[in-house]
Design an enzyme around this catalytic site. Structure first.
Site, PDB file in Angstrom:
ATOM      1  N   GLU A 230       9.262  -4.208  10.538  1.00  0.00           N
ATOM      2  CA  GLU A 230       9.670  -2.906   9.984  1.00  0.00           C
ATOM      3  C   GLU A 230      10.178  -1.978  11.079  1.00  0.00           C
ATOM      4  OE1 GLU A 230       6.858  -1.053   7.317  1.00  0.00           O
ATOM      5  OE2 GLU A 230       8.022   0.814   7.234  1.00  0.00           O
TER       6      GLU A 230
ATOM      7  N   ASP B   6      -1.170  -6.321  -0.444  1.00  0.00           N
ATOM      8  CA  ASP B   6      -1.201  -5.643   0.855  1.00  0.00           C
ATOM      9  C   ASP B   6      -2.613  -5.117   1.126  1.00  0.00           C
ATOM     10  OD1 ASP B   6      -0.016  -4.733   3.127  1.00  0.00           O
ATOM     11  OD2 ASP B   6       1.091  -3.083   2.181  1.00  0.00           O
TER      12      ASP B   6
ATOM     13  N   GLU C 216      -1.378  -5.556   8.551  1.00  0.00           N
ATOM     14  CA  GLU C 216      -0.589  -4.984   9.651  1.00  0.00           C
ATOM     15  C   GLU C 216      -1.245  -5.269  11.007  1.00  0.00           C
ATOM     16  OE1 GLU C 216      -0.011  -0.786   8.942  1.00  0.00           O
ATOM     17  OE2 GLU C 216       0.868  -1.125   6.955  1.00  0.00           O
TER      18      GLU C 216
ATOM     19  N   LYS D  55      -1.016  -9.551   2.817  1.00  0.00           N
ATOM     20  CA  LYS D  55      -0.315  -9.072   4.008  1.00  0.00           C
ATOM     21  C   LYS D  55      -1.227  -8.106   4.745  1.00  0.00           C
ATOM     22  CE  LYS D  55       3.066  -5.775   3.880  1.00  0.00           C
ATOM     23  NZ  LYS D  55       2.493  -4.761   4.780  1.00  0.00           N
TER      24      LYS D  55
ATOM     25  N   ASP E 294       0.842  -1.205   0.000  1.00  0.00           N
ATOM     26  CA  ASP E 294       0.000   0.000   0.000  1.00  0.00           C
ATOM     27  C   ASP E 294       0.877   1.255   0.000  1.00  0.00           C
ATOM     28  OD1 ASP E 294       0.892  -0.072   2.607  1.00  0.00           O
ATOM     29  OD2 ASP E 294      -1.082   0.238   3.523  1.00  0.00           O
ATOM     30  N   SER E 295       2.215   1.061   0.036  1.00  0.00           N
ATOM     31  CA  SER E 295       3.143   2.176  -0.214  1.00  0.00           C
ATOM     32  C   SER E 295       2.861   2.767  -1.600  1.00  0.00           C
ATOM     33  CB  SER E 295       4.594   1.694  -0.132  1.00  0.00           C
ATOM     34  OG  SER E 295       4.766   0.499  -0.863  1.00  0.00           O
TER      35      SER E 295
END
Ligand code: KIV
Length: 298
Positions: free
Chosen positions: A195, A96, A128, A126, A57-58
């Site tokens: 991270e 993501d 978070e 993925k 999602d960057s």
């Protein structure tokens, strides 16, 4: 509903799977992962031999120009996932999950995770978070979808974390991170991104859990490494995190190429004869006669 177009991109490499991840950890072979958001980058990464491609999602920051990752939507993620899936045939593909696609309810989390495989061409997802995500992770894994966890600096929580800052720096925070890593392993994650955490802690966690850890700003003791491709390529010039190694300066190269093009057009150096299409002489004179018959001698 969107579909995935299938193009015959040839690859001689064996498909990387979650099993490959486990085997690599067992053998002590570092796992490589990079982000991609489009077809040509995915093609280049796949051909270079990367183990996994993360459609992160960057995307929101390095491609779409948002301030942070929070505005990214499922539709944007799926659009870019499909482009990557068309280009990469061997790497393990990880989609993501964007902000608010898995936090509201477990049902929504499973449905949105499924869309990454069904409509996005991804092999896994993925998401978070730690202990608060265990329910969603269990349900997604139970639906047959491989899940990669993400602990430490979790950019979707920047407002809670007080910005993009390193995590796990106190004994208490480190203890909590280790507990979360164990909980995610137990919930069925096949791998875990760490991270911006201290290198000693990342190494310790990597030794304590059986699933591979993929570090970003987490030192050399992880089982693999990931970077945002735009950072590595020097394509994102707003800021470069301390943990990035720049392997190219494509922003500068791109600017130079654009300046050279503008100068060439302005000075009429481009297009040159080799860039132009020339018509057969006979066809050309026939065209001239038919286009302006009155101008031709009787
Ligand atoms: O979105 C992303 O690119 C990521 C990586 C930084 C791990 O989550």
């Amino acid at each position: 509903m969107s579909t995935i177009s299938v193009f015959p991109v040839l690859s001689t490499r064996k498909k990387v799977t979650t099993l490959t991840f486990h085997q690599k950890k067992e053998r002590g072979e570092p796992i490589t992962m990079l982000t991609a958001y489009d077809y040509p980058t995915a093609l280049a990464l796949d051909q270079a031999g990367v183990d996994a491609i993360l459609v992160g999602d960057s995307l929101g920051m390095v491609v779409l120009g948002y301030e942070n990752t929070l505005p990214v939507t499922m539709e944007e993620m799926l659009h870019h996932s499909r482009a990557v899936a068309r280009g990469a045939k061997s790497a393990l593909l990880v989609g993501d999950m964007p902000f608010m696609s898995y936090q509201v309810s477990i049902e929504e989390a499973v449905r949105n995770a499924g869309r990454f495989l069904q409509n996005g061409g991804m092999d896994s997802i993925k998401l978070e978070g730690g202990r608060e995500r265990v329910g969603a992770i269990r349900a997604i894994v139970a639906a047959g979808i491989p899940v990669m966890g993400h602990l430490g600096l979790t950019p979707q929580s920047i407002h809670q974390l007080g910005g993009f800052r390193a995590q796990g720096k106190t004994a208490l925070a480190a203890r909590r991170l280790l507990e979360d890593a164990r909980l995610l392993e137990d919930a069925g994650c096949f791998s875990l991104v760490l991270e911006s955490v201290p290198a000693q802690l990342a190494e310790y966690i990597s030794q304590q859990i059986s699933i591979p850890t993929i570090g970003i700003g987490a030192g050399a003791g992880c089982d693999g490494q990931v970077l945002v491709a735009h950072d590595l390529l020097g394509l994102f010039d707003r800021f470069t995190p301390k943990f990035v190694k720049k392997y190219a300066d494509l922003h500068a190269d791109m600017q130079k190429a654009f300046r050279d093009y503008i100068a060439d057009v302005q000075s009429q150096q481009f297009p040159a004869p080799e860039h132009s299409i020339v018509m057969d002489e006979r066809e050309w004179s026939e065209f001239l006669q038919s286009a302006e018959p009155e101008a031709q001698p009787a």
